[in-house]
Design an enzyme around this catalytic site. Structure first.
Site, PDB file in Angstrom:
ATOM      1  N   LYS A  99       1.179  -1.142   0.064  1.00 17.86           N
ATOM      2  CA  LYS A  99       0.075   0.228  -0.249  1.00 17.86           C
ATOM      3  C   LYS A  99       0.707   1.477   0.111  1.00 17.86           C
ATOM      4  CE  LYS A  99      -4.026  -2.054   2.131  1.00 17.86           C
ATOM      5  NZ  LYS A  99      -5.072  -2.647   3.436  1.00 17.86           N
TER       6      LYS A  99
ATOM      7  N   GLN B 151      -5.123  -2.097   9.787  1.00 12.06           N
ATOM      8  CA  GLN B 151      -5.558  -3.327   9.071  1.00 12.06           C
ATOM      9  C   GLN B 151      -5.840  -4.334   9.500  1.00 12.06           C
ATOM     10  OE1 GLN B 151      -3.589  -3.669   6.094  1.00 12.06           O
ATOM     11  NE2 GLN B 151      -4.571  -6.299   5.441  1.00 12.06           N
TER      12      GLN B 151
ATOM     13  N   ASP C 207     -11.879   2.951   4.741  1.00 13.25           N
ATOM     14  CA  ASP C 207     -12.351   2.197   3.737  1.00 13.25           C
ATOM     15  C   ASP C 207     -14.014   1.777   4.039  1.00 13.25           C
ATOM     16  OD1 ASP C 207     -10.146  -0.101   4.187  1.00 13.25           O
ATOM     17  OD2 ASP C 207     -10.171  -0.187   6.432  1.00 13.25           O
TER      18      ASP C 207
HETATM   19  N1  GUN Z   1      -7.339  -6.512   5.296  1.00 19.00           N
HETATM   20  C1  GUN Z   1      -6.913  -6.686   3.709  1.00 19.00           C
HETATM   21  N2  GUN Z   1      -7.586  -6.143   2.724  1.00 19.00           N
HETATM   22  C2  GUN Z   1      -8.040  -4.989   4.062  1.00 19.00           C
HETATM   23  C3  GUN Z   1      -8.939  -3.888   4.110  1.00 19.00           C
HETATM   24  O1  GUN Z   1      -9.379  -3.085   3.009  1.00 19.00           O
HETATM   25  N3  GUN Z   1      -8.988  -3.049   4.957  1.00 19.00           N
HETATM   26  C4  GUN Z   1      -8.475  -3.188   5.731  1.00 19.00           C
HETATM   27  N4  GUN Z   1      -8.498  -2.098   6.993  1.00 19.00           N
HETATM   28  N5  GUN Z   1      -7.939  -4.247   6.157  1.00 19.00           N
HETATM   29  C5  GUN Z   1      -7.566  -5.307   5.163  1.00 19.00           C
END
Ligand code: GUN
Length: 296
Positions: free
Chosen positions: A52, A96, A119
């Protein structure tokens, strides 16, 4: 044989569009800021977070990662979220998932202000999505990325029936709402759906989205010929092979179009996260983005 939907290529186009927007924002001295909070040492999460950060920096998004040990307390994380909520250099906050069990994930999701909820997990944003509200609000990036892929592939959604398997806040639930908003008739299945019922419904599904974490949950023989199959699964087999939830070899013989794993839905999640970050930054700074800038 099915058309392979190249998520990597679509994600590259979307990142290109994001770069153009960050360049425009920069002319107005705005640099979109994304804060990622990572709690614990889960290797898969560490890889996601590093990817990311790297992808963000490449498109002109400032990304900062805050790492906490697996022993971090809920109060520590909530304090950090509260500080980021009022930090003017940060437009988007992501914690996450998964987080260690001493931390209540729901509390953390509610702690992020809706305006920085990249998110789309905050009850206000998910509520707006479920209510079918107009106007801009962040939407979970994986299902939103899937909608972008369907649009890119010019898949006609009218009068279609979709089966979504998995009811997580990350994928299944927002996917249900997004498809429904696009006038698709949607059936949402989950781990308690009997296998016989799942097969009956898959046999009449024009679009199939699978996000369960169960390899080979969907086989080619389960599909309606010509179905569009979007596989969100990411499963590491004992032989180290990375596979989805759909048995690709049998499914590609029956489906009309299918996403591979890897290289399908995965790359779109990060590209869409950057898209959402830019949108939140523009909104924060009262800058209007061009209508349809993300149409790729
Ligand atoms: N863990 C795996 N994919 C994601 C996501 O898109 N957002 C978040 N916050 N955690 C994740």
């Amino acid at each position: 044989m099915a058309k392979i939907i190249d998520g990597k290529a679509i994600a590259k186009k979307l990142r290109g569009a994001v770069s153009e927007q960050t360049a425009i924002l920069k002319e107005q001295s705005v640099i979109p800021g994304l804060a990622v909070i990572l709690v614990g040492e889960d290797p898969a999460s560490e890889i996601y977070v590093r990817n990311k950060e790297r992808a963000a920096n490449k498109v002109g998004v400032h990304a900062e990662t805050f790492k906490y040990p697996s022993t971090a307390t809920e109060a520590e994380i909530l304090d950090k979220v509260a500080a980021l909520n009022v930090d003017d250099t940060i437009d988007a906050i992501l914690v996450q998932s998964p987080v260690p069990s001493q931390i209540n994930e729901q509390k953390v999701q509610e702690g992020i202000i809706p305006e920085k909820d990249v998110d789309g997990f905050h009850p206000e944003n998910i509520g707006r999505l479920y209510a079918g509200q107009a106007g801009y609000y962040p939407i979970a990036n994986t299902p939103r990325g899937i909608m972008t892929m369907l649009q890119h592939e010019k898949i006609d959604l009218s009068n279609k029936h979709a089966v979504v398997i998995g009811r997580s806040i990350l994928v299944g639930r927002p996917m249900f709402a997004l498809l429904q908003a696009a006038n698709v008739s949607v059936t949402l299945l989950h781990q308690y759906t009997p296998a016989t019922l799942r097969r009956e419904l898959l046999a009449v599904a024009d679009i199939v989205v699978v996000a369960t974490g169960v390899p080979d949950l969907v086989m080619g023989a389960d599909l309606k010929p010509g179905a569009v199959v979007m596989d969100v699964g990411m499963n590491r087999l004992p032989n180290n092979e990375l596979v989805g939830d759909v048995n690709f070899v049998s499914a590609e013989k029956v489906a009309g179009a299918i996403t591979p794993v890897p290289g399908g839905v995965g790359p779109m999640t990060i590209a869409t996260l950057l898209q959402t970050t830019v949108e939140l930054a523009a909104k924060h700074h009262h800058i209007e983005l061009e209508q349809g800038w993300q149409n790729i």
